[in-house]
Design a protein around this motif. Structure first.
Motif, mmCIF file in Angstrom:
data_model
loop_
_atom_site.group_PDB
_atom_site.id
_atom_site.type_symbol
_atom_site.label_atom_id
_atom_site.label_comp_id
_atom_site.label_asym_id
_atom_site.label_seq_id
_atom_site.Cartn_x
_atom_site.Cartn_y
_atom_site.Cartn_z
ATOM 1 N N CYS A 1 48.919 27.447 37.614
ATOM 2 C CA CYS A 1 48.211 28.022 36.927
ATOM 3 C C CYS A 1 48.300 29.102 36.655
ATOM 4 O O CYS A 1 47.509 30.358 36.280
ATOM 5 C CB CYS A 1 47.114 27.703 37.251
ATOM 6 S SG CYS A 1 45.961 27.799 38.768
ATOM 7 N N GLY B 1 46.110 32.007 35.501
ATOM 8 C CA GLY B 1 44.456 31.373 35.285
ATOM 9 C C GLY B 1 44.385 31.937 34.018
ATOM 10 O O GLY B 1 43.260 31.078 33.414
ATOM 11 N N ALA C 1 43.729 28.786 31.923
ATOM 12 C CA ALA C 1 43.162 27.624 32.548
ATOM 13 C C ALA C 1 41.617 27.778 31.169
ATOM 14 O O ALA C 1 40.875 26.607 31.172
ATOM 15 C CB ALA C 1 43.190 27.554 33.991
ATOM 16 N N GLY D 1 43.129 24.010 37.611
ATOM 17 C CA GLY D 1 44.342 24.363 38.128
ATOM 18 C C GLY D 1 45.222 24.173 39.330
ATOM 19 O O GLY D 1 44.251 24.375 39.830
ATOM 20 N N ASP E 1 47.914 24.602 41.852
ATOM 21 C CA ASP E 1 49.860 26.461 41.778
ATOM 22 C C ASP E 1 49.337 26.679 43.750
ATOM 23 O O ASP E 1 48.531 25.584 44.459
ATOM 24 C CB ASP E 1 49.061 27.806 41.596
ATOM 25 C CG ASP E 1 49.898 29.037 41.452
ATOM 26 O OD1 ASP E 1 50.721 28.852 40.147
ATOM 27 O OD2 ASP E 1 51.195 28.642 42.275
ATOM 28 N N LEU F 1 46.749 31.460 43.279
ATOM 29 C CA LEU F 1 44.926 30.817 43.570
ATOM 30 C C LEU F 1 43.856 32.014 43.393
ATOM 31 O O LEU F 1 42.765 31.797 42.482
ATOM 32 C CB LEU F 1 45.298 29.905 44.446
ATOM 33 C CG LEU F 1 46.201 28.765 44.238
ATOM 34 C CD1 LEU F 1 45.696 28.193 45.651
ATOM 35 C CD2 LEU F 1 45.602 27.783 43.703
ATOM 36 N N SER G 1 43.608 33.610 39.905
ATOM 37 C CA SER G 1 42.909 32.055 38.625
ATOM 38 C C SER G 1 41.935 32.380 38.897
ATOM 39 O O SER G 1 40.897 32.510 38.138
ATOM 40 C CB SER G 1 43.485 31.380 39.010
ATOM 41 O OG SER G 1 44.894 31.285 38.526
ATOM 42 N N ARG G 2 41.223 32.666 40.095
ATOM 43 C CA ARG G 2 39.690 32.151 40.125
ATOM 44 C C ARG G 2 38.700 32.849 40.236
ATOM 45 O O ARG G 2 37.439 33.262 39.572
ATOM 46 C CB ARG G 2 39.156 31.859 42.058
ATOM 47 C CG ARG G 2 40.444 30.528 42.197
ATOM 48 C CD ARG G 2 40.095 30.251 44.162
ATOM 49 N NE ARG G 2 40.455 29.124 44.271
ATOM 50 C CZ ARG G 2 40.929 28.813 45.613
ATOM 51 N NH1 ARG G 2 41.750 30.135 46.271
ATOM 52 N NH2 ARG G 2 41.641 27.438 45.203
ATOM 53 N N ASN H 1 38.659 33.520 36.235
ATOM 54 C CA ASN H 1 38.395 32.672 35.809
ATOM 55 C C ASN H 1 36.294 31.792 36.214
ATOM 56 O O ASN H 1 35.917 30.906 36.317
ATOM 57 C CB ASN H 1 38.295 30.831 35.840
ATOM 58 C CG ASN H 1 39.633 30.643 34.499
ATOM 59 O OD1 ASN H 1 39.197 30.559 33.732
ATOM 60 N ND2 ASN H 1 41.204 30.463 35.713
ATOM 61 N N ILE I 1 39.860 25.265 40.629
ATOM 62 C CA ILE I 1 41.306 25.869 40.614
ATOM 63 C C ILE I 1 41.396 25.487 42.606
ATOM 64 O O ILE I 1 40.911 25.737 43.406
ATOM 65 C CB ILE I 1 41.435 27.082 40.790
ATOM 66 C CG1 ILE I 1 40.796 27.944 39.371
ATOM 67 C CG2 ILE I 1 42.810 27.939 41.236
ATOM 68 C CD1 ILE I 1 41.829 27.374 38.476
#
Length: 224
Positions: free
Chosen positions: A58, A61, A64, A78, A80, A86, A89-90, A93, A104
């Motif tokens: 991901c 992010g 996602a 997602g 990874d 990570l 991405s968090r 999102n 995630i």
């Protein structure tokens, strides 16, 4: 010149597994740079409003988040292997995670931590290059797809005559899988996918591969 070569190699290495400040920069850049490629690839699949979707690798992010907007009544997960990815991405999102639309997780495509037949759709954007074994990774994706579910692989580097010189520059800097259209099709088939389609964007040098998980035969006999 040596410094610039070192910097290029470091940046490409970060594409495999982002870490540190440079990893943060690379992940954010991928969020922006891959947007048109991802848009083109996602046009080859349908995302249902209530779908469960798996985004493999991901990264930053953004994909996602896009998938969550396409499936507002579903869930996007997602995965990874990079802690840096990570974390980003968090953050990207955060709201969708709080609302229960995105999750995630740290995981590899080689061992996806979900039961069989979980997801309607799986996606992988610019990540297959670094899988330890592409066919085994595809088989693991197939395992977690629901019958009738689809997987789409989207990439901008693949073996083709027109863009070979451009792509070789990337290959000189970091080891990565370099498949042609036939090899992609064969990997999907060997993993057990059905309804395989391999699509090229001949102007940009992009590739998109789609495969489906077979549905089981309908119950009951033939009455005619």
């Amino acid at each position: 010149m040596r410094f610039m070569q070192w910097l290029k190699e470091r940046r490409l290495g970060q594409c495999r597994r982002p870490s540190g400040l440079l990893g943060e920069y690379v992940a954010r850049r991928m969020n922006r740079y891959h947007y048109p490629l991802t848009s083109w690839g996602l046009d080859h699949v349908l995302v249902g409003k209530d779908n469960f979707v798996l985004d493999i690798g991901c990264g930053g992010g953004r994909t996602a988040g896009r998938l969550a907007r396409l499936a507002p009544d579903g869930l996007v997960v997602g995965i990874d292997v990079s802690d840096k990815s990570l974390g980003l991405s968090r953050r990207v999102n955060r709201k969708a995670i709080q609302q229960g639309h995105v999750a995630i997780r740290k995981a590899s495509v080689m061992e996806i931590p979900f039961p069989a037949d979980t997801f309607h759709l799986a996606t992988a954007v610019e990540t297959h290059y670094f899988w330890p074994d592409i066919t085994k990774g595809l088989a693991e994706i197939l395992r977690v797809l629901r019958p009738g579910g689809s997987f789409v692989l989207i990439a901008e580097v693949y073996r083709c005559d027109r863009f070979d010189a451009r792509n070789r520059k990337w290959l000189e800097l970091t080891p990565m899988a370099y498949l042609d259209t036939t090899e992609f099709h064969d990997c999907f088939a060997a993993a057990g996918f059905d309804g395989i389609g391999v699509y090229e964007h001949t102007e940009e040098g992009w590739i998109c591969c789609v495969g489906r998980k077979k549905r089981p035969p309908a119950a009951g006999g033939n009455f005619f």
